[in-house]
Design a protein around this motif. Structure first.
Motif, PDB file in Angstrom:
ATOM      1  N   VAL A  34      16.854  17.119 -17.695  1.00 15.79           N
ATOM      2  CA  VAL A  34      15.788  16.519 -18.499  1.00 15.79           C
ATOM      3  C   VAL A  34      16.199  16.467 -19.972  1.00 15.79           C
ATOM      4  O   VAL A  34      15.558  15.802 -20.777  1.00 15.79           O
ATOM      5  N   GLY A  35      17.262  17.181 -20.310  1.00 21.83           N
ATOM      6  CA  GLY A  35      17.725  17.205 -21.690  1.00 21.83           C
ATOM      7  C   GLY A  35      17.225  18.384 -22.488  1.00 21.83           C
ATOM      8  O   GLY A  35      17.480  18.473 -23.699  1.00 21.83           O
ATOM      9  N   LEU A  36      16.539  19.320 -21.831  1.00 18.62           N
ATOM     10  CA  LEU A  36      16.046  20.511 -22.515  1.00 18.62           C
ATOM     11  C   LEU A  36      17.179  21.523 -22.682  1.00 18.62           C
ATOM     12  O   LEU A  36      18.001  21.708 -21.773  1.00 18.62           O
ATOM     13  N   THR A  37      17.197  22.175 -23.815  1.00 16.49           N
ATOM     14  CA  THR A  37      18.260  23.150 -24.087  1.00 16.49           C
ATOM     15  C   THR A  37      17.804  24.577 -23.843  1.00 16.49           C
ATOM     16  O   THR A  37      18.460  25.533 -24.270  1.00 16.49           O
ATOM     17  N   ASN A  44       6.329  11.506 -31.263  1.00 17.63           N
ATOM     18  CA  ASN A  44       7.132  11.350 -32.475  1.00 17.63           C
ATOM     19  C   ASN A  44       8.026  12.562 -32.715  1.00 17.63           C
ATOM     20  O   ASN A  44       9.164  12.432 -33.183  1.00 17.63           O
ATOM     21  N   TRP A  45       7.514  13.747 -32.391  1.00 23.75           N
ATOM     22  CA  TRP A  45       8.331  14.953 -32.533  1.00 23.75           C
ATOM     23  C   TRP A  45       9.545  14.874 -31.596  1.00 23.75           C
ATOM     24  O   TRP A  45      10.680  15.138 -32.016  1.00 23.75           O
ATOM     25  N   CYS A  46       9.317  14.474 -30.349  1.00 27.15           N
ATOM     26  CA  CYS A  46      10.427  14.331 -29.410  1.00 27.15           C
ATOM     27  C   CYS A  46      11.378  13.228 -29.862  1.00 27.15           C
ATOM     28  O   CYS A  46      12.595  13.333 -29.684  1.00 27.15           O
ATOM     29  N   GLU A  47      10.835  12.179 -30.450  1.00 26.03           N
ATOM     30  CA  GLU A  47      11.648  11.038 -30.874  1.00 26.03           C
ATOM     31  C   GLU A  47      12.600  11.403 -31.998  1.00 26.03           C
ATOM     32  O   GLU A  47      13.616  10.727 -32.214  1.00 26.03           O
ATOM     33  N   SER A  48      12.309  12.486 -32.709  1.00 23.75           N
ATOM     34  CA  SER A  48      13.165  12.906 -33.817  1.00 23.75           C
ATOM     35  C   SER A  48      14.452  13.569 -33.339  1.00 23.75           C
ATOM     36  O   SER A  48      15.321  13.898 -34.155  1.00 23.75           O
ATOM     37  N   GLY A  49      14.587  13.790 -32.027  1.00 28.35           N
ATOM     38  CA  GLY A  49      15.798  14.411 -31.478  1.00 28.35           C
ATOM     39  C   GLY A  49      15.946  15.854 -31.888  1.00 28.35           C
ATOM     40  O   GLY A  49      17.008  16.253 -32.374  1.00 28.35           O
ATOM     41  N   PRO A  88      17.646  17.133 -27.814  1.00 31.46           N
ATOM     42  CA  PRO A  88      18.482  16.289 -28.685  1.00 31.46           C
ATOM     43  C   PRO A  88      18.580  14.836 -28.241  1.00 31.46           C
ATOM     44  O   PRO A  88      18.776  13.947 -29.067  1.00 31.46           O
ATOM     45  N   ALA A  89      18.443  14.559 -26.941  1.00 32.87           N
ATOM     46  CA  ALA A  89      18.508  13.184 -26.446  1.00 32.87           C
ATOM     47  C   ALA A  89      17.124  12.559 -26.319  1.00 32.87           C
ATOM     48  O   ALA A  89      16.997  11.451 -25.783  1.00 32.87           O
TER      49      ALA A  89
END
Length: 313
Positions: A134-137, A183-188, A193-194
């Motif tokens: 999912v792209g979560l770190t 918008n927070w997620c969109e900031s990478g 990060p993705a």
């Protein structure tokens, strides 16, 4: 360059669709074309750019989807239905495997959702629930659980369709809250990060969902096919709807039918509506499009979909 395209939509998610088979353009050029044609304030407008591409192996054809900002998505299920329809019509077939950016999908013609509404079934999966996919770190997986570091302490389900989705079930959608988180997620951020797609979902009955999505690279959108699929899967993973049960999924653009299984495969059936056929002059390097020349309008199709949506209101 002069490009022919079809303006189409799936559940109100609208796109210019190009038969790109045999076209030797690089990714930077397609990104510029996407920014030009999918600019909502531009002469064409859309939620992204769809490309019908060559098949390979068992796949009869492929699909690429570029978001409005020029980034490429792993998939787009509303767009996949429209692209599949074009592939069916050009190749004279009714079902196929489709090559996507990082996966394959099954597509087939299906009985009309409503009179005059061309309908296509898509099947994708198995979807992944691994946080890394999912792209979560952080973490291994999140099913109806808080995600540490996310600026929302409530429970989410994280799934990769294969594009990344965070799904939260709510009593009522708060669009301002959804946009703020999107918008927070969109900031990478370091956590994502993705970036990721974010959906708030209302369960409006035993097997009815209403989905509102902030789409990665697009923003708040009336419809996102992979988000609807992710919501169907999340409903099964969290026990809200039984695996194998058909679900009606509504959004501002209309509806689809969906079903998930315990192996995390998701089937979605919905419209693939063609609005008009056109050509347009595009400067890919400058991401600029001239007003399109419309060759034919598919008014009967547009009317059939409007009548189908009105019947649901």
């Amino acid at each position: 360059m002069q490009l022919a395209f079809i303006k189409c939509h799936g559940s109100g998610n609208d796109f210019p669709l190009i038969d790109a088979r045999g076209m030797a353009l690089d990714d930077a050029q397609w990104a510029g074309i996407a920014r030009a044609l999918a600019d909502r304030d531009g002469p064409v407008g859309g939620d992204g750019l769809l490309l019908l591409t060559e098949g390979s192996g068992a796949a009869a054809f492929g699909m690429r989807m570029f978001n409005s900002d020029g980034s490429e998505a792993e998939t787009c299920l509303n767009g996949l239905r429209c692209t599949a329809r074009l592939g069916f019509e050009l190749l004279g077939i009714d079902h196929a495997l489709v090559r996507l950016k990082t996966s394959v999908a099954e597509v087939a013609r299906e009985a009309e959702l409503a009179p005059g509404v061309t309908t296509v079934r898509t099947k994708v999966g198995p979807a992944s629930i691994a946080a890394a996919d999912v792209g979560l770190t952080t973490g291994d997986s999140f099913i109806d659980a808080p995600i540490p570091g996310l600026p929302d302490a409530r429970a989410f389900t994280a799934v990769a369709m294969p594009n990344p989705h965070l799904v939260r079930f709510v009593d009522a959608v708060d669009e301002a809250e959804l946009v703020a988180l999107g918008n927070w997620c969109e900031s990478g951020p370091a956590l994502l990060p993705a970036r990721a797609n974010v959906s708030f979902v209302e369960q409006r009955g035993p097997a009815d969902l209403y989905v509102r999505t902030f789409e990665r690279g697009v923003g708040l959108t009336d419809s996102c096919g992979s988000a609807m699929a992710a919501s169907v899967l999340a409903a099964g993973l969290t026990g809200r709807v039984a695996f194998g049960q058909e679900i009606r999924v509504f959004n501002k653009g209309g509806l689809v039918r969906g079903r998930a299984d315990a192996e995390r495969n998701v089937t979605i059936s919905g419209n693939a509506t063609f609005l008009y056929d056109a050509s347009v002059e595009v400067n890919a390097a400058g991401a600029i499009a001239q007003p399109p020349l419309i060759h034919a309008r598919r008014e009967d199709e547009a009317r059939a979909w409007e009548e189908a949506v009105s019947a649901l209101a």
